[in-house]
Design a protein around this motif. Structure first.
Motif, PDB file in Angstrom:
ATOM      1  N   ILE A 183       0.834  -1.204   0.000  1.00 25.10           N
ATOM      2  CA  ILE A 183       0.000   0.000   0.000  1.00 25.10           C
ATOM      3  C   ILE A 183       0.867   1.251   0.000  1.00 25.10           C
ATOM      4  O   ILE A 183       0.657   2.185  -0.788  1.00 25.10           O
ATOM      5  N   VAL A 184       1.848   1.288   0.880  1.00 26.43           N
ATOM      6  CA  VAL A 184       2.697   2.468   1.006  1.00 26.43           C
ATOM      7  C   VAL A 184       3.577   2.636  -0.232  1.00 26.43           C
ATOM      8  O   VAL A 184       3.757   3.754  -0.742  1.00 26.43           O
ATOM      9  N   GLY A 185       4.121   1.539  -0.728  1.00 24.09           N
ATOM     10  CA  GLY A 185       4.937   1.617  -1.936  1.00 24.09           C
ATOM     11  C   GLY A 185       4.170   2.180  -3.115  1.00 24.09           C
ATOM     12  O   GLY A 185       4.666   3.038  -3.858  1.00 24.09           O
ATOM     13  N   LYS A 186       2.943   1.715  -3.291  1.00 23.74           N
ATOM     14  CA  LYS A 186       2.111   2.223  -4.383  1.00 23.74           C
ATOM     15  C   LYS A 186       1.736   3.690  -4.165  1.00 23.74           C
ATOM     16  O   LYS A 186       1.727   4.489  -5.111  1.00 23.74           O
ATOM     17  N   ARG A 187       1.406   4.018  -2.930  1.00 29.24           N
ATOM     18  CA  ARG A 187       0.922   5.370  -2.639  1.00 29.24           C
ATOM     19  C   ARG A 187       1.966   6.429  -2.979  1.00 29.24           C
ATOM     20  O   ARG A 187       1.627   7.517  -3.445  1.00 29.24           O
ATOM     21  N   TYR A 188       3.235   6.106  -2.780  1.00 25.60           N
ATOM     22  CA  TYR A 188       4.273   7.126  -2.951  1.00 25.60           C
ATOM     23  C   TYR A 188       5.202   6.851  -4.134  1.00 25.60           C
ATOM     24  O   TYR A 188       6.261   7.461  -4.237  1.00 25.60           O
ATOM     25  N   ARG A 189       4.777   5.993  -5.045  1.00 22.11           N
ATOM     26  CA  ARG A 189       5.666   5.679  -6.169  1.00 22.11           C
ATOM     27  C   ARG A 189       5.836   6.846  -7.134  1.00 22.11           C
ATOM     28  O   ARG A 189       6.804   6.873  -7.899  1.00 22.11           O
ATOM     29  N   ASN A 190       4.921   7.805  -7.099  1.00 21.55           N
ATOM     30  CA  ASN A 190       5.069   8.985  -7.945  1.00 21.55           C
ATOM     31  C   ASN A 190       5.514  10.214  -7.160  1.00 21.55           C
ATOM     32  O   ASN A 190       5.510  11.322  -7.686  1.00 21.55           O
ATOM     33  N   THR A 191       5.883  10.000  -5.905  1.00 18.51           N
ATOM     34  CA  THR A 191       6.440  11.088  -5.091  1.00 18.51           C
ATOM     35  C   THR A 191       7.955  10.966  -5.154  1.00 18.51           C
ATOM     36  O   THR A 191       8.567  10.177  -4.430  1.00 18.51           O
ATOM     37  N   GLN A 192       8.544  11.739  -6.037  1.00 22.82           N
ATOM     38  CA  GLN A 192       9.941  11.506  -6.413  1.00 22.82           C
ATOM     39  C   GLN A 192      10.901  11.595  -5.244  1.00 22.82           C
ATOM     40  O   GLN A 192      11.871  10.841  -5.170  1.00 22.82           O
ATOM     41  N   MET A 193      10.637  12.496  -4.304  1.00 27.55           N
ATOM     42  CA  MET A 193      11.571  12.688  -3.203  1.00 27.55           C
ATOM     43  C   MET A 193      11.434  11.638  -2.100  1.00 27.55           C
ATOM     44  O   MET A 193      12.209  11.640  -1.149  1.00 27.55           O
ATOM     45  N   VAL A 194      10.451  10.750  -2.196  1.00 25.72           N
ATOM     46  CA  VAL A 194      10.435   9.565  -1.341  1.00 25.72           C
ATOM     47  C   VAL A 194      11.372   8.566  -1.997  1.00 25.72           C
ATOM     48  O   VAL A 194      11.017   7.879  -2.953  1.00 25.72           O
ATOM     49  N   VAL A 195      12.584   8.504  -1.492  1.00 32.42           N
ATOM     50  CA  VAL A 195      13.665   7.818  -2.205  1.00 32.42           C
ATOM     51  C   VAL A 195      13.982   6.430  -1.671  1.00 32.42           C
ATOM     52  O   VAL A 195      14.720   5.681  -2.301  1.00 32.42           O
ATOM     53  N   ALA A 196      13.435   6.087  -0.494  1.00 30.86           N
ATOM     54  CA  ALA A 196      13.767   4.788   0.101  1.00 30.86           C
ATOM     55  C   ALA A 196      12.651   4.343   1.026  1.00 30.86           C
ATOM     56  O   ALA A 196      11.934   5.163   1.616  1.00 30.86           O
ATOM     57  N   MET A 197      12.517   3.027   1.150  1.00 31.17           N
ATOM     58  CA  MET A 197      11.593   2.419   2.106  1.00 31.17           C
ATOM     59  C   MET A 197      12.325   1.327   2.872  1.00 31.17           C
ATOM     60  O   MET A 197      13.043   0.528   2.274  1.00 31.17           O
ATOM     61  N   SER A 198      12.132   1.306   4.168  1.00 28.30           N
ATOM     62  CA  SER A 198      12.712   0.232   4.971  1.00 28.30           C
ATOM     63  C   SER A 198      11.705  -0.890   5.133  1.00 28.30           C
ATOM     64  O   SER A 198      10.488  -0.667   5.126  1.00 28.30           O
ATOM     65  N   LEU A 199      12.216  -2.105   5.282  1.00 29.01           N
ATOM     66  CA  LEU A 199      11.341  -3.256   5.502  1.00 29.01           C
ATOM     67  C   LEU A 199      10.743  -3.241   6.902  1.00 29.01           C
ATOM     68  O   LEU A 199       9.544  -3.409   7.082  1.00 29.01           O
TER      69      LEU A 199
END
Length: 396
Positions: A183-199
C-alpha cells in the motif's frame, strides 16, 4: 527594513539549500555507496528521525508548530533527508480514521487545541492523508524522505515483548505487513523525493531466527520493488538492527532481482548491549571493542567482493548532557561514522510526544528540539555533526 532583510536572508538560505541538495532521482547504489543514478555521483544521507508511528498516528509536534516551520527548521539545520516512521495498521486498518477522531479517542484535548492553532488543516484529514501532508512539507524544501516501517500496531518502540518485534508476534502478521508495504509503496511511487523504504525497524525478540528472517526479508524487499521499483530498499538485521552475521555464509540472494537498490541499515546507542561498559571500562578499550563488534557483525557488508551501502538509520544520545555513558559513547561512535563515511540518521528531531506510554506531552531528551519546539535543546550539539555532514569518500 529589518523585516525585508529577514526575508532576503531566508530566501538566500533556501536557494543555498536547493543548490546543495539538488540531484537527479531516483537513487541507485554503486558498490558501498548510494549514488545519483543518472550521474553516478555519490549522494550521502544526512538525516534526522521524525516519528509518526505512535498511537496518535501523526508526525510529532504539529500541536507545537506549523509543519512548514518544522520542515524549514530541519532544512536549516543542514539535514538533507528525514526518516519518517509509520505503523503498518495505520494503512491496513485505521486509514479512514481522521486525526481529530484518533486524538479524541485518546483524550488528547490539549494536543487538539495546539493542532487547531498551528495546523488546523490536518485535523479532519485521515491519518494517511496527514502523513502525506507532512511528506509534502518536507519534500517542498528539497529534502528526501526515507519511509520507515517502525511497528505494526501503533505504539512506542521497542522491547522484546511488545508484540511488534518479529514475524509472527502478536501484532506482527507477516501477510498484513506485506500488504502494508505494498500500500505504502504504491501510494508514494510517484512522489519523487520519497527515495527509500525500509522493511522493518529493529527486528528482535525470542522468536527471531535466521530462517524466518531470510524468508520474509526476501518477500518484503521483492514486494516493495514490484510496486515501486525506483526506491531504495533498506534491510535491517537481527537483534535490534545490530547483527547481519548470517550473511557471511549465506547471501540474501536478491542482488540480481533488486540490482543496485539494496541498502543495509543498522542502529547503535550507548545502551546497545548494556550501557554499564561505558562507565566501568577504560574508554580506549571499550571504543576498540565497539568498533571490532560493529565490523564483525555489520561493517563487513561494506567490504569484500559483494560490497553494499550501510546506512546507520538510528544513533543518538541524551542531549541534556547528563548521561555519562552517552557522553563517553558519542565521540567514539562518531569517529567510526566519520572514518567509514557512512550514511546516517540521528535519533531524533522531536522535543516532545503527544502521547508516549500513557503519558501526554512527554519530553524527549534525545530530541534536537526543546519541549516547546521553539529552539534547540542543546545549541552546541549541531557543531559536533559538522564532520559527519561532509562527504569524505566515494567521489566518482
Amino acid at each position: 527594513m529589518e523585516r525585508s532583510m529577514k526575508v532576503v536572508i531566508t530566501l538566500t538560505l533556501l536557494i543555498f539549500i536547493f543548490a546543495k541538495y539538488s540531484h537527479s532521482l531516483p537513487l541507485s547504489t554503486n558498490s558501498r555507496w548510494v549514488v545519483d543514478k543518472l550521474t553516478g555521483e555519490r549522494v550521502k544521507f544526512k538525516c534526522v528521525n521524525w516519528p509518526a508511528h505512535l498511537r496518535p498516528m501523526l508526525a510529532e509536534g504539529l500541536d507545537k508548530k506549523p509543519m512548514s516551520h518544522i520542515a524549514r527548521h530541519i532544512s536549516l539545520m543542514g539535514f538533507n533527508c528525514v526518516r519518517l516512521t509509520w505503523a503498518t495498521r495505520m494503512f491496513t486498518r485505521y486509514s479512514n480514521k481522521t486525526v481529530v477522531q484518533t486524538f479524541r479517542d485518546l483524550n488528547l484535548v490539549n494536543a487538539i487545541t495546539g493542532i487547531t492553532k498551528n495546523n488546523p488543516q490536518v485535523l479532519h484529514l485521515t491519518a494517511v492523508d496527514a502523513f502525506s501532508a507532512v511528506i509534502g512539507a518536507i519534500t517542498s524544501l528539497g529534502m528526501m524522505v526515507v519511509l520507515d516501517n517502525h511497528v505494526s500496531e501503533p505504539m512506542w518502540c521497542c522491547s522484546n515483548d511488545d508484540g511488534n518485534g518479529f514475524f509472527g508476534d502478536k501484532y506482527f502478521d507477516p501477510r498484513e505487513w506485506l500488504n502494508g508495504l505494498s500500500i505504502v509503496g504504491k501510494r508514494y511511487r510517484n512522489t519523487q523525493m520519497v527515495v527509500a523504504m525500509s522493511l522493518r525497524n529493529e527486528l528482535r525478540g525470542p522468536r527471531q531466527n535466521a530462517n524466518e528472517w531470510y524468508r520474509w526479508v526476501r518477500n518484503g524487499a521483492t514486494e516493495i520493488h514490484r510496486v515501486n521499483p525506483d526506491v531504495l530498499v533498506l534491510i535491517s538485521g537481527l537483534s535490534y538492527a545490530l547483527d547481519f552475521s548470517a550473511l557471511k555464509t549465506k547471501p540474501l540472494g536478491l542482488e540480481n532481482a533488486l540490482q543496485n537498490k539494496l541498502v543495509y541499515e543498522a542502529h547503535r546507542y550507548s545502551f546497545s548491549g548494556g550501557s554499564d561498559k561505558w562507565l566501568r571500562q577504560p574508554l580506549n578499550q571499550i571504543c576498540h571493542d565497539l568498533t571490532s563488534d560493529i565490523n564483525k557483525n555489520v561493517g563487513f557488508l561494506t567490504t569484500g567482493p559483494h560490497q553494499a551501502p550501510l546506512f546507520i538509520t538510528e544513533f543518538g544520545v541524551n542531549l541534556m548532557g547528563t548521561n555519562q555513558a552517552d557522553n563517553n559513547f558519542l565521540p567514539c561512535y562518531m569517529a567510526y561514522l566519520a572514518k567509514m563515511d557512512l550514511d546516517w540518521a540521528l535519533w531524533a528531531l522531536q522535543g516532545s510526544y503527544y502521547l508516549r506510554q500513557g503519558a501526554q506531552n512527554t519530553d524527549e531528551q534525545y530530541g534536537l528540539l526543546d519541549t516547546d519546539w521553539t529552539g534547540l535543546r542543546n545549541p552546541g550539539f549541531n557543531a559536533k555533526l559538522l564532520l559527519l555532514h561532509q562527504t569524505l569518500q566515494g567521489e566518482f
